[in-house]
Design an enzyme around this catalytic site. Structure first.
Site, PDB file in Angstrom:
ATOM      1  CD  GLU A   6      -9.129   2.157   5.676  1.00 20.57           C
ATOM      2  OE1 GLU A   6      -9.143   1.183   6.435  1.00 20.57           O
ATOM      3  OE2 GLU A   6      -8.623   3.241   5.994  1.00 20.57           O
ATOM      4  CG  ASN A  66     -10.044  -0.147   9.911  1.00 19.49           C
ATOM      5  OD1 ASN A  66      -9.096  -0.901   9.653  1.00 19.49           O
ATOM      6  ND2 ASN A  66     -10.357   0.886   9.152  1.00 19.49           N
ATOM      7  CG  ASP A  85      -0.391  -0.353   2.512  1.00 17.10           C
ATOM      8  OD1 ASP A  85       0.845  -0.216   2.669  1.00 17.10           O
ATOM      9  OD2 ASP A  85      -1.137  -0.769   3.410  1.00 17.10           O
ATOM     10  CG  HIS A 130      -6.828  -1.503   7.258  1.00 19.83           C
ATOM     11  ND1 HIS A 130      -6.803  -0.148   7.517  1.00 19.83           N
ATOM     12  CD2 HIS A 130      -5.601  -1.941   7.604  1.00 19.83           C
ATOM     13  CE1 HIS A 130      -5.620   0.180   7.985  1.00 19.83           C
ATOM     14  NE2 HIS A 130      -4.861  -0.896   8.054  1.00 19.83           N
TER      15      HIS A 130
HETATM   16  C1  GLP Z   1      -1.615   0.125   8.427  1.00 20.89           C
HETATM   17  C2  GLP Z   1      -1.218  -0.348   7.023  1.00 20.89           C
HETATM   18  C3  GLP Z   1      -1.154  -1.829   6.927  1.00 20.89           C
HETATM   19  C4  GLP Z   1      -0.586  -2.371   8.213  1.00 20.89           C
HETATM   20  C5  GLP Z   1      -1.628  -2.197   9.288  1.00 20.89           C
HETATM   21  C6  GLP Z   1      -1.180  -2.593  10.682  1.00 20.89           C
HETATM   22  O1  GLP Z   1      -2.574   1.119   8.366  1.00 20.89           O
HETATM   23  N1  GLP Z   1      -2.052   0.150   5.971  1.00 20.89           N
HETATM   24  O2  GLP Z   1      -0.400  -2.190   5.811  1.00 20.89           O
HETATM   25  O3  GLP Z   1      -0.299  -3.731   8.052  1.00 20.89           O
HETATM   26  O4  GLP Z   1      -2.134  -0.880   9.280  1.00 20.89           O
HETATM   27  O5  GLP Z   1      -0.178  -1.763  11.181  1.00 20.89           O
HETATM   28  P1  GLP Z   1       0.621  -2.051  12.520  1.00 20.89           P
HETATM   29  O6  GLP Z   1       1.419  -3.279  12.284  1.00 20.89           O
HETATM   30  O7  GLP Z   1       1.480  -0.839  12.738  1.00 20.89           O
HETATM   31  O8  GLP Z   1      -0.389  -2.241  13.592  1.00 20.89           O
END
Ligand code: GLP
Length: 249
Positions: free
Chosen positions: A147, A140, A71, A142
Site C-alpha cells: 500500500e 491506489n 498476497d 498498489h
Molecule cells: C487487489 C490485490 C492485487 C490485485 C489488485 C487489482 O487489491 N491485492 O493483488 O492485483 O488489487 O485487482 P483487480 O484486478 O481486481 O482490479
C-alpha cells in the site's frame, strides 16, 4: 506522454487476455520450471482461463511450474471463501495441473508471522528468484498489498489495508464489511526482483492510476511506478484503461 516501459494496448479485455496468455505460455515453454508470482483480482482471470483452455488442449505442460502466492488476508480460516490462496488455486494452480507441492503460500495462520515472511523470501531465493511476476494494478497504485506509501525495498510483511483497497476488494466478497483489514504481501523487493513482469490493467476506472504508473514520477505514493526502474516489464492494458494517452510505439 513518455515512458520507458514497454506498453501494449489491447482493443478489448478479450484481446488483453489472449496477449497475456501468449506471454505466460511462452515463458512456460521457454522454461518448464519457471517460477511465477501469481496475482488474484479480477483482471488476470480472463488470461488464466485462456491459459487453462490452451493447456487442456495440449498446448503446453505446466506440471513443473513453480507458483508463489502474491498476497493474502490475515485472520481467515483455511477454508474461508475469501482466502486468496483458495482463489489462486481455483483460478491458476488447479486448472493448469500444477501440483500443490510446487506452490509456495504466504502463511497468514503462522504463529510467528515475521518468520513466515522470511521463510517465503527464502523459498524464492532457493528457487533461484522469480522468473515472472503476473500482477494487477490496485486503484491506489498498489502491487500485491504494498500500500502507498511503500518503499522500493519494502520486504514481505504484514500490512494494514488502506480504505481504497478495502473498497476495491469489496467487489470480490459482496461488501466492504466482509473485507479483512490486515494482510500479508510479497514485498516490493520480491516483486521488483522478478526477471520479467506482466502488469495487466483493465477498465476506465484504472485510467488515472495507470497514467501515474507509466508516465508519472517514480514515487512511494504510487508503488507500481517503481516498475519504471525494473528490467523487463510489459504493461498490458485494454483501451478503456489506456484512455487518451498516446498509442505506445
Ligand atoms: C487487489 C490485490 C492485487 C490485485 C489488485 C487489482 O487489491 N491485492 O493483488 O492485483 O488489487 O485487482 P483487480 O484486478 O481486481 O482490479
Amino acid at each position: 506522454m513518455t515512458t520507458k516501459l514497454r506498453c501494449i494496448v489491447a482493443d478489448s479485455y478479450g484481446e488483453l487476455s489472449q496477449i497475456g496468455a501468449d506471454a505466460v505460455e511462452a515463458a512456460i515453454k521457454a522454461d518448464p520450471n519457471v517460477s511465477v508470482l501469481v496475482a488474484t483480482g479480477n483482471t488476470p482471470m480472463g488470461l488464466y482461463q485462456e491459459l487453462a483452455r490452451r493447456r487442456a488442449n495440449g498446448a503446453f505442460d505446466a506440471s513443473h511450474v513453480r507458483v508463489f502466492q502474491l498476497d493474502e488476508y490475515l485472520g481467515l480460516e483455511p477454508e474461508d471463501r475469501r482466502s486468496l490462496f483458495g482463489w489462486t488455486r481455483r483460478s491458476f494452480v488447479d486448472p493448469l495441473g500444477i501440483p500443490l507441492e510446487n506452490v509456495t503460500r504466504l502463511a497468514p495462520d503462522a504463529g510467528d508471522l515475521e518468520a513466515a515472511c522470511r521463510a517465503y523470501d527464502a523459498a524464492i531465493k532457493s528457487a533461484g528468484g522469480l522468473d515472472l511476476a503476473i500482477l494487477g494494478l490496485g486503484p491506489n497504485g498498489h502491487l500485491g498489498f504494498n500500500e502507498p506509501p511503500a518503499d522500493a525495498h519494502a520486504p514481505t510483511r504484514v500490512v494494514d489495508l488502506t480504505i481504497e483497497s478495502i473498497e476495491s476488494n469489496a467487489q470480490y466478497w459482496g461488501g466492504r464489511d466482509v473485507v479483512p483489514r490486515v494482510a500479508m504481501t510479497a514485498g516490493m523487493d520480491v516483486i521488483l526482483g522478478a526477471r520479467q513482469t506482466l502488469l495487466v490493467v483493465s477498465g476506465s476506472h484504472k485510467r488515472d492510476v495507470l497514467e501515474r504508473t507509466v508516465a508519472g514520477a517514480v514515487t512511494p505514493d504510487v508503488p507500481a511506478s517503481y516498475l519504471q526502474l525494473a528490467s523487463d516489464v510489459i504493461v498490458l492494458a485494454d483501451r478503456d484503461a489506456w484512455g487518451a494517452m498516446p498509442q505506445p510505439r
